[in-house]
Every structure is written in structure tokens, then in C-alpha cells.
Enzyme design. Sequence first.
Site, PDB file in Angstrom:
ATOM      1  N   ARG A  10     -59.275 -46.965 -37.951  1.00 56.73           N
ATOM      2  CA  ARG A  10     -59.693 -45.925 -38.894  1.00 56.73           C
ATOM      3  C   ARG A  10     -58.634 -45.724 -39.957  1.00 56.73           C
ATOM      4  NH1 ARG A  10     -64.146 -43.068 -37.196  1.00 56.73           N
ATOM      5  NH2 ARG A  10     -64.552 -43.223 -34.965  1.00 56.73           N
ATOM      6  N   GLY A  30     -52.975 -36.849 -36.012  1.00 57.80           N
ATOM      7  CA  GLY A  30     -51.557 -37.090 -35.770  1.00 57.80           C
ATOM      8  C   GLY A  30     -51.035 -38.343 -36.446  1.00 57.80           C
ATOM      9  N   ARG A 321     -67.690 -41.302 -29.773  1.00 59.86           N
ATOM     10  CA  ARG A 321     -68.301 -42.577 -29.340  1.00 59.86           C
ATOM     11  C   ARG A 321     -69.671 -42.382 -28.673  1.00 59.86           C
ATOM     12  NH1 ARG A 321     -62.451 -44.003 -26.726  1.00 59.86           N
ATOM     13  NH2 ARG A 321     -61.337 -43.554 -28.638  1.00 59.86           N
ATOM     14  N   ASP A 508     -26.851 -81.483 -20.465  1.00 58.95           N
ATOM     15  CA  ASP A 508     -27.317 -80.787 -19.260  1.00 58.95           C
ATOM     16  C   ASP A 508     -28.667 -81.422 -18.876  1.00 58.95           C
ATOM     17  OD1 ASP A 508     -27.938 -78.667 -17.361  1.00 58.95           O
ATOM     18  OD2 ASP A 508     -29.301 -77.913 -18.914  1.00 58.95           O
ATOM     19  N   TYR A 509     -29.054 -81.305 -17.618  1.00 59.15           N
ATOM     20  CA  TYR A 509     -30.303 -81.969 -17.232  1.00 59.15           C
ATOM     21  C   TYR A 509     -31.516 -81.025 -17.239  1.00 59.15           C
ATOM     22  CZ  TYR A 509     -33.777 -84.772 -15.003  1.00 59.15           C
ATOM     23  OH  TYR A 509     -34.952 -85.429 -14.768  1.00 59.15           O
TER      24      TYR A 509
HETATM   25  O1  LIG Z   1     -61.476 -43.419 -33.271  1.00 58.94           O
HETATM   26  P1  LIG Z   1     -62.168 -42.821 -32.094  1.00 58.94           P
HETATM   27  O2  LIG Z   1     -62.908 -43.838 -31.310  1.00 58.94           O
HETATM   28  O3  LIG Z   1     -62.988 -41.648 -32.453  1.00 58.94           O
HETATM   29  O4  LIG Z   1     -61.049 -42.251 -31.104  1.00 58.94           O
HETATM   30  C1  LIG Z   1     -60.022 -41.386 -31.509  1.00 58.94           C
HETATM   31  C2  LIG Z   1     -58.671 -41.976 -31.183  1.00 58.94           C
HETATM   32  O5  LIG Z   1     -58.500 -41.951 -29.791  1.00 58.94           O
HETATM   33  C3  LIG Z   1     -57.405 -42.615 -29.217  1.00 58.94           C
HETATM   34  O6  LIG Z   1     -56.240 -41.819 -29.228  1.00 58.94           O
HETATM   35  C4  LIG Z   1     -55.045 -42.211 -28.573  1.00 58.94           C
HETATM   36  O7  LIG Z   1     -53.962 -41.969 -29.438  1.00 58.94           O
HETATM   37  C5  LIG Z   1     -53.336 -40.697 -29.356  1.00 58.94           C
HETATM   38  C6  LIG Z   1     -52.127 -40.716 -30.276  1.00 58.94           C
HETATM   39  O8  LIG Z   1     -51.269 -41.785 -30.011  1.00 58.94           O
HETATM   40  C7  LIG Z   1     -52.913 -40.396 -27.927  1.00 58.94           C
HETATM   41  O9  LIG Z   1     -52.316 -39.100 -27.859  1.00 58.94           O
HETATM   42  C8  LIG Z   1     -54.136 -40.437 -27.012  1.00 58.94           C
HETATM   43  O10 LIG Z   1     -53.743 -40.242 -25.670  1.00 58.94           O
HETATM   44  C9  LIG Z   1     -54.852 -41.753 -27.149  1.00 58.94           C
HETATM   45  O11 LIG Z   1     -56.079 -41.687 -26.448  1.00 58.94           O
HETATM   46  C10 LIG Z   1     -57.225 -43.984 -29.829  1.00 58.94           C
HETATM   47  O12 LIG Z   1     -56.027 -44.594 -29.415  1.00 58.94           O
HETATM   48  C11 LIG Z   1     -57.325 -44.018 -31.335  1.00 58.94           C
HETATM   49  O13 LIG Z   1     -57.290 -45.368 -31.804  1.00 58.94           O
HETATM   50  C12 LIG Z   1     -58.628 -43.389 -31.739  1.00 58.94           C
HETATM   51  O14 LIG Z   1     -58.730 -43.381 -33.138  1.00 58.94           O
HETATM   52  O1  LIG Z   2     -61.799 -30.116 -33.122  1.00 61.94           O
HETATM   53  C1  LIG Z   2     -60.751 -30.771 -33.023  1.00 61.94           C
HETATM   54  C2  LIG Z   2     -60.122 -30.949 -31.792  1.00 61.94           C
HETATM   55  C3  LIG Z   2     -58.974 -31.696 -31.730  1.00 61.94           C
HETATM   56  N1  LIG Z   2     -58.433 -32.226 -32.845  1.00 61.94           N
HETATM   57  C4  LIG Z   2     -57.195 -33.030 -32.791  1.00 61.94           C
HETATM   58  O2  LIG Z   2     -57.442 -34.244 -32.089  1.00 61.94           O
HETATM   59  C5  LIG Z   2     -56.231 -34.732 -31.588  1.00 61.94           C
HETATM   60  C6  LIG Z   2     -56.452 -35.239 -30.201  1.00 61.94           C
HETATM   61  O3  LIG Z   2     -55.376 -36.034 -29.849  1.00 61.94           O
HETATM   62  P1  LIG Z   2     -55.010 -36.385 -28.354  1.00 61.94           P
HETATM   63  O4  LIG Z   2     -53.790 -37.185 -28.371  1.00 61.94           O
HETATM   64  O5  LIG Z   2     -54.901 -35.141 -27.533  1.00 61.94           O
HETATM   65  O6  LIG Z   2     -56.232 -37.240 -27.795  1.00 61.94           O
HETATM   66  P2  LIG Z   2     -57.124 -38.460 -28.398  1.00 61.94           P
HETATM   67  O7  LIG Z   2     -58.383 -37.817 -28.873  1.00 61.94           O
HETATM   68  O8  LIG Z   2     -56.338 -39.104 -29.483  1.00 61.94           O
HETATM   69  O9  LIG Z   2     -57.401 -39.333 -27.225  1.00 61.94           O
HETATM   70  C7  LIG Z   2     -55.231 -33.583 -31.666  1.00 61.94           C
HETATM   71  O10 LIG Z   2     -54.285 -33.868 -32.672  1.00 61.94           O
HETATM   72  C8  LIG Z   2     -56.075 -32.381 -32.014  1.00 61.94           C
HETATM   73  O11 LIG Z   2     -55.419 -31.433 -32.818  1.00 61.94           O
HETATM   74  C9  LIG Z   2     -59.074 -32.058 -34.069  1.00 61.94           C
HETATM   75  O12 LIG Z   2     -58.589 -32.558 -35.069  1.00 61.94           O
HETATM   76  N2  LIG Z   2     -60.220 -31.316 -34.112  1.00 61.94           N
END
Ligand SMILES: O=P(O)(O)OC[C@H]1O[C@H](O[C@H]2O[C@H](CO)[C@@H](O)[C@H](O)[C@H]2O)[C@H](O)[C@@H](O)[C@@H]1O
Ligand SMILES: O=c1ccn([C@@H]2O[C@H](COP(=O)(O)OP(=O)(O)O)[C@@H](O)[C@H]2O)c(=O)[nH]1
Length: 735
Positions: A10, A30, A321, A508-509
Site C-alpha cells: 500500500r 504508522g 480483507r 588448502d584442500y
Molecule cells: O493492508 P491490509 O491488508 O489492510 O493490512 C494492514 C496491515 O497489516 C499488517 O500490519 C503489521 O504491521 C504492523 C506495523 O509493523 C504491526 O504492528 C502488526 O503487528 C502487523 O500485523 C501488515 O504487515 C501490513 O502490510 C498491512 O498493510
Molecule cells: O479505526 C482505526 C483503528 C486503528 N487504527 C490504527 O491501525 C493501526 C493498527 O496497527 P497494529 O500494529 O496494532 O496492527 P495491524 O493492523 O497493523 O496488524 C494503529 O496504528 C491504529 O492507530 C486506525 O488508523 N483506525
Amino acid sequence: MGKTIIISNRLPVQLQIDNDSITAIPSVGGLATGMKSVHSGSDSLWIGWSGLTQEEISEELEPKIDKALKENGCSKVSLTSEEIDGFYYGFSNRTIWPLFHYFLEYSEFETDSWNTYKAVNQKFADAILEKAEDDDVIWVHDYQLMLVPEMVKEKRPNTSIGFFLHIPFPSYEIFRTLPWRKEVLRGLLGSDLIGFHTYDYERHFLSSVRRLLGLEVSFNEINLEDRVIKVDSFPMGIDYKKFSDAASKHEKNTADTQSELQRRLNVHKESTPDAKLILSIDRLDYSKGIAKRLNAFEYFLKKHPEYQEKVRLIILAVPSRSNVPQYQLLKKEIDELVGRINGEFATVSWTPIWYFYRSMPFENLIDLYTSSDIALLTPIRDGMNLVAKEYIATRTDKTGVLILSEMAGSANEMNESLLINPNNFDQISDALIQAINMPKEEQIARNSILQKRLERYNVEKWANDFMKSLLEQRETTQKFISKLLTKKTLDSVIDQYHSSKRRLLFFDYDGTLSGFHVDPQKAGPDEDLYALLDKINAQDNTDVYLISGRDTDTFKRWFLHKKYNMIAEHGVWLSKEGEDFTLLEQIKNDWMSKIRPVLESFVDRTPGSFIEEKTYSLAWHYRNTDPDFGKKRATELTTVLTSLIANDDLTVLAGNKVLEIKNSGVNKGRAAIKMVTGNEYDFIFAIGDDWTDEYMFEELPDDAVTVKVGMQKTQAKYYVENTKKVRDLLSRFIK
Ligand SMILES: O=P(O)(O)OC[C@H]1O[C@H](O[C@H]2O[C@H](CO)[C@@H](O)[C@H](O)[C@H]2O)[C@H](O)[C@@H](O)[C@@H]1O
Ligand SMILES: O=c1ccn([C@@H]2O[C@H](COP(=O)(O)OP(=O)(O)O)[C@@H](O)[C@H]2O)c(=O)[nH]1
């Protein structure tokens, strides 16, 4: 350094289409925020999928999209809806995601989606290749793009490529079930630096590399032909300031400036001032353990009815998803669970669970974080879990209790929270009671430490540390490359060789003239090698020595009839021009009876290992053992031996998958010097692959040409990549 190219599935912006006008709105996520310091100015480009299918992008819309993206330093990869199906909903989220989160039973192994994954990764790689130049730095993100590094490295070997995996890397036992496991590892190994959130993910990856590809791993570096790949952990942080500033600003809100959600939260607080608000926020994903959390909450209410009406659980589940069947089923399961639990426990004035299935704007997240007394985050597996960190960052008065699953990567850095096992309902229930009753001072004490850490290791630091490490790795690789025997250097060495009057050559071998074999006796010379050595040896004024740790019997069998000079057992024995071996050193071997039983006990406990007995040394070989186990045992044996031999004049020599115990004074360096002394050589050459050859490289005169086989730390002047290159080099000695 050239420009920086970031690549992720993304993009860090979301496209908004209003009639015909397109705006790219920066994402709040993030990653997007964290990369700000890396992705700024005209020297940086971010490549990714726009979020729209190719079918949705009309000819008219396309230039507008490209323009909007360009203004944000982005460029799109277009994917058809079929590609998105196979690549994103398919291989990424129905194979890799469940597998890497240990949901083996959810993983589908479909060749079609694997093929689409490959093709789409190639699309991303092509998009990079189109823009990349030689000294560019490329940072690839996450599991959707694991093949990209290799695809780019093949075509642009001089770029620096970093890869960061945001999800867990599973243990070898899980990873090995993937039919395309080797391809995935090779894809990743196109990188110069591979980063993970935690040390555990890192060691799981290294273990798979060792076991599945049989590559040499030293500490956290992998040697792959002419490259050294560094693997390290970089726990991702958050934009701490953004969250703490927003929380401070939130405190100053008045009734007019408050959000609707905050008003509702206030009503709740006022009506039941003693009741605690418990918060959980996650994408609606089975890895997050939402259903289990609901069950655990129900268990708690049943086990401790005195807390009914004293707590409320707010669940914010963000749609995710939803084309994947497991996610649809989960949605149904959670809907039903919430309904059932609320139906069972609700009273006229109290509903135990507030459930939101939507995503919320940033301001509302801050409302939730700041209003909740407890955050309950119970993923079954989670790469990191940033929500845990965000909750702590918003606690401006340092109160609040975080209950966090041990299975989240963030648990490694958040030891001051209440860590729980998400499958242990009693433990969760106890943690809830502890959290509800935790004195304010204790909350403050715990959160002060957490906040300090999160503020220091924020997302910007994470991104900068990764980039710094990638650039350092580039320097390390360049140092190695600078020592590679280039055509020009080799030509000059060969000129020197042919114009010299008297030459001394040490070969060396194992690992140099010949490759390794699980059974050392099977690694004998082939006809080509004999022919090569015969020709070099037949040259006038050329003294060739095979110099090895091998025992005399084996060398006699292989080479005595050839009348080569041989030094065996690392320098104990010498054989000249077909004569029998004689002792080059006067040494003892009475210590062997003391050491042998120790080695035997290690053989008994380490399947596949064996002892090789030489006249003056004992070797314990572990090439044929399970690689991780063998290495562990080797460390153990070194410790045992080191204390046993403390008062003897012995050394433990760590060779390539072998530990050898021998007399301290004997080594290849000492033996080589003996051959030099008293002779007038004007060309001295030594080539070898392992640690034991370093003695030669060190001891030989400064003008000697010393060559290491394989890219590892060395005292030698030059490198060649492998045994094939050794033969190419030696064949140039023949006119
Ligand atoms: O793009 P999506 O399929 O909607 O999913 C959202 C993201 O989810 C995953 O997040 C991971 O990364 C976080 C930050 O490093 C981490 O805190 C979390 O535990 C992971 O699950 C995924 O890695 C991303 O690629 C997705 O975009
Ligand atoms: O309505 C929402 C709920 C969550 N988050 C953000 O989604 C991220 C979730 O990141 P996390 O590492 O906890 O899990 P992931 O979804 O990446 O597996 C956090 O930064 C939240 O602040 C958001 O933008 N909108």
C-alpha cells in the site's frame, strides 16, 4: 548515495475520487508517518499499489492519479482485479499471513495464487528497475513483496536493498510446510539487510536459511557467494509525539469542541463513576484473538459476578480483507458472541460490551485511548501491535493499565505491562482484577518507564536505525567487494607469477581445491584436479604444497603417487615429492585418551556427528547433524574442552563444521614459514577457506599473495567466491 526508493503493497496516501478530481490524502498509519524522515524531498520515491484496480482507472483518470501521487513523491503499480485476487487476497492473505501467524489450518497452498504472487512481485520489481540507478538505496516492506529483493538484485547488483518484515517469521517447523519455501528465502536473500521486529523472528529466519538452503550463517550474517547479508531486529515504534500531543490537546477540549463519541463516553463515566472502561482496538483479524478475548471476558464476568456492572468492554474492530472467507466467518462469530454475551449479562442500565465494526478517525481513537482505564490486547500472534504503544503514549497523567498478550512482538519491549497468555482465561481474568484494583502510584510507576522507552525509540528512530544499518552494510559489502580478485588484479598477480624466478604455492584442500561432502572420505580429488595440480607441479622453479588438516593416511592414498609436497594434520607431518610422511614437529599425543571419551559422549548425544582420529589430533565433525543442534553442541563442546585442556598445551580449533583438538604450537602458519625459511622465493601464494588457513595468511611475508575462498572476515589480501573460482584462478598459473 543516490536516491531512496521505498516499496510497499500500500502507498502512504489514499486516493479520493470526487467526480473527476483526484486528491491523494496522506495516510495516518504508522508506516507512513514513520517513514517521513526517510521519504522526503525529491531524492525519494515511494512505489506501491494505488488501492484501485486497473479496471477502475480509466484513461482519463490515469494522468490525474499519477499527478496526485507524484505530488506526494509516489508512483503506482497497477494491478488488475484478477491479480489482486491471486496476489493480495490469495497468496499474501490466504497462504503467507495465516502460516506466518501459526494458523496452519487456514493456510491454502494453491499453485495458481503462488504464480500470481510471483508475477505481481515481478511487476513491483520492474517498477523499481525502471527507476533505479546503481547507487540507489531500496527499502522493500513486508510479506506481500518477499520475492522483490532477488528480482531487483539480479538486474541491479550494485543497489543496496533492505527488506523489513512487519509480521512474525514463524519457526522452521511451520515455515518448512510451505511448498515454495526455498523460493521465498531466496527472494528475501536478494537483500543486503533483512529486518524483523524481534530477535525471535530473526532467529527463526536464520534457522530456516541454515536448514533449508544449507547456507553458512555466522552470528547474524549470511554468506552468499560474493555477498554478505545482515539480519537484525528493529522493533518498530510509533510517532510518540503525535499521540501524546493529541492527548494533551484532547484534555483542553470543552463541551463544544468535544466529539460525539467523547460525549457518549462522558455520559457513561458520569452515570457509573466507579465502573472501569476496558478498550481493545484491532483490525478484524483472527490473529488478533478477538473471539477468544470475548470468551475470556465472559469467563471473567461469570467467575467474578461482583464485577458485573463495574466494567465495560469497548471493542473497536476495523474491517479488513473481507473478501477472504476466514475473515467473513470471523465477523459472523464475533457478531454472535457480542450478541450472546450482551444478551446474557446486560441490565437495564448496563451493557457489558460496546462493539464498533468500522474504522475511526484519529480524533476518535484519541477519545477512546484517553477515556479507557484499561487496554486489553490479546492477539494470538501479532508481528508488533502498535495499538499497545499508542495507548501508553496517550496517557498524559501516566495512569491506565495495559494488559498485553505475550504473543505480540511489542510484549518484548513492554515488560511493565501485565503480560498474559491469550489462551489462559484464568490468567486474563486475574489480570483484569489486578488492573481494576491497581493503585494509581503503581500505574504511574509502570507507565513512566514504558513512556520513556516509547518516546526514545520512536518510529523515526526505527526508520533511521534501519537506514543507517543498511548503509553500513553497503560499506561492509563494498569492503568485501574491494578485495575480490577482479580481472585486473588477477592479471597482475598472474604477470607477477610468470615473471618470478622461484615460486612457493600453498593450497588448502577441503573447501578450496575440493567442495565439502557429508562424508569427508568422499571428498576426494577428481581427474580435473589431478590434471591441474600435475601441470602446476611440473613447472620449473615451482614448489607446490598441499597444506591441510587431513590425516596422513588419506593424503597418502590420494596424492602420494603424484609426488606432490604435502603438509598434513595442520603442520605436524611433511611429505616431499612422494616420500613417506615425516614429523615436522616433535609433539605429544598422550592427552588423546583423556579427550576421546568426552568426544564420544558428544557423538552419542548428537546424531550424525563422528570422531576423526589423527596421529596428533582428534576432530569432532558435525556437518551431517541438524545444523542448529550441531552448532549448539559445538558451542557446548568448546566450553567443556576449554576447561579440560586449560593446563595442557592444546587448542580447540573451530574449522568448517568441525572442532579439532590439537597441540597449540602446531598450525599451518608455522609449517608454511618453515618451508619459506632458507629459500629465496620471489613469489609466495597461499589459498584457503577456513579459520585454520588464517594462520598462513598471517604468518607469510607481507608480499605474499593470500586468497580466501568465500566472503568471510579474513587476514587474506583477496577473495574468490567459491571452489569453481579457485580452479579458474589456478588454471591461469599454467601457461
Ligand atoms: O493492508 P491490509 O491488508 O489492510 O493490512 C494492514 C496491515 O497489516 C499488517 O500490519 C503489521 O504491521 C504492523 C506495523 O509493523 C504491526 O504492528 C502488526 O503487528 C502487523 O500485523 C501488515 O504487515 C501490513 O502490510 C498491512 O498493510
Ligand atoms: O479505526 C482505526 C483503528 C486503528 N487504527 C490504527 O491501525 C493501526 C493498527 O496497527 P497494529 O500494529 O496494532 O496492527 P495491524 O493492523 O497493523 O496488524 C494503529 O496504528 C491504529 O492507530 C486506525 O488508523 N483506525
